[in-house]
Design a protein around this motif. Structure first.
Motif, PDB file in Angstrom:
ATOM      1  N   THR A   1      -3.763   2.144   3.943  1.00  0.00           N
ATOM      2  CA  THR A   1      -3.888   0.766   4.434  1.00  0.00           C
ATOM      3  C   THR A   1      -4.243  -0.177   3.289  1.00  0.00           C
ATOM      4  O   THR A   1      -4.664   0.260   2.208  1.00  0.00           O
ATOM      5  N   ALA A   2      -4.122  -1.458   3.563  1.00  0.00           N
ATOM      6  CA  ALA A   2      -4.537  -2.468   2.589  1.00  0.00           C
ATOM      7  C   ALA A   2      -6.035  -2.329   2.302  1.00  0.00           C
ATOM      8  O   ALA A   2      -6.473  -2.544   1.161  1.00  0.00           O
ATOM      9  N   ALA A   3      -6.818  -1.953   3.308  1.00  0.00           N
ATOM     10  CA  ALA A   3      -8.256  -1.747   3.102  1.00  0.00           C
ATOM     11  C   ALA A   3      -8.515  -0.578   2.150  1.00  0.00           C
ATOM     12  O   ALA A   3      -9.431  -0.640   1.321  1.00  0.00           O
ATOM     13  N   ASP A   4      -7.712   0.489   2.235  1.00  0.00           N
ATOM     14  CA  ASP A   4      -7.846   1.622   1.309  1.00  0.00           C
ATOM     15  C   ASP A   4      -7.601   1.159  -0.126  1.00  0.00           C
ATOM     16  O   ASP A   4      -8.318   1.537  -1.050  1.00  0.00           O
TER      17      ASP A   4
ATOM     18  N   PRO B   1       0.809  -1.224   0.000  1.00  0.00           N
ATOM     19  CA  PRO B   1       0.000   0.000   0.000  1.00  0.00           C
ATOM     20  C   PRO B   1       0.842   1.274   0.000  1.00  0.00           C
ATOM     21  O   PRO B   1       0.528   2.215  -0.748  1.00  0.00           O
TER      22      PRO B   1
ATOM     23  N   TRP C   1      -9.596  -0.538  -5.573  1.00  0.00           N
ATOM     24  CA  TRP C   1      -9.698  -1.534  -6.644  1.00  0.00           C
ATOM     25  C   TRP C   1     -11.147  -1.981  -6.836  1.00  0.00           C
ATOM     26  O   TRP C   1     -11.601  -2.158  -7.977  1.00  0.00           O
TER      27      TRP C   1
ATOM     28  N   ALA D   1      -7.794  -1.996  -1.293  1.00  0.00           N
ATOM     29  CA  ALA D   1      -8.854  -2.916  -1.705  1.00  0.00           C
ATOM     30  C   ALA D   1     -10.125  -2.155  -2.098  1.00  0.00           C
ATOM     31  O   ALA D   1     -10.779  -2.494  -3.091  1.00  0.00           O
ATOM     32  N   SER D   2     -10.449  -1.117  -1.357  1.00  0.00           N
ATOM     33  CA  SER D   2     -11.617  -0.307  -1.661  1.00  0.00           C
ATOM     34  C   SER D   2     -11.465   0.400  -3.010  1.00  0.00           C
ATOM     35  O   SER D   2     -12.410   0.439  -3.804  1.00  0.00           O
TER      36      SER D   2
END
Length: 173
Positions: free
Chosen positions: A100-103, A40, A108, A105-106
């Motif tokens: 973050t990885a969540a940012d 990230p 994408w 993933a969101s």
């Protein structure tokens, strides 16, 4: 990850439509390839200190571009489109220290939903159909919009190649 195969045939449709959608999908695959296997913080690293341009920002920006050109086009229901970051500056503004990885993933997920929306429009509307995209004064054909999207991706994929090379030395096709 292998580079995208530009010879992949798009779904069965009229040859001209398949060609345009095929080139757009190839450009999308190229962006995914340029961003593959990065952390990230790397996706949020600026191209140069004086620019907000990042790979993650490009993902967010290109989702907004696809939605922006086709939301409301030819009375396609707006509910097929994801919620995107509409502010251009905010699209690119990401911090490698807090991303973050969540940012990622969101971003994408939104980007993929935007691409799926374009596929739905292409399945329903003729290339020669014309309309005034939301918030624009002029009328554009679907053909013009798809060519514009290919150009937009191609330009940003050039940027992505330079950023990726600066990050880890990986270069493209």
């Amino acid at each position: 990850m292998a580079p995208p195969d530009h010879r992949t045939e798009p779904p069965h449709m009229a040859p001209e439509t398949a060609t345009l959608l095929g080139f757009l999908d190839f450009q999308r695959q190229t962006l995914e390839w340029k961003c593959a296997d990065l952390e990230p913080w790397q996706l949020a690293t600026r191209a140069v200190p004086t620019s907000e341009l990042t790979l993650l920002g490009m993902i967010r920006h290109l989702a907004a571009v696809e939605v922006g050109w086709l939301v409301g086009f030819c009375d396609i229901p707006p509910d097929i489109w994801p919620d995107v970051v509409r502010d251009r500056d905010e699209q690119f503004r990401v911090d490698p220290g807090t991303v973050t990885a969540a940012d990622v993933a969101s971003a994408w997920a939104t980007w993929r939903a935007a691409a799926a929306g374009v596929h739905r429009v292409v399945a329903r509307v003729s290339l020669d159909a014309s309309d005034r995209p939301w918030g624009r004064d002029d009328v554009y054909s679907l053909r013009w919009i798809l060519v514009h999207l290919v150009e937009e991706y191609a330009r940003h994929n050039g940027h992505a190649d330079l950023i990726r090379e600066a990050l880890d030395g990986v270069t493209g096709e």
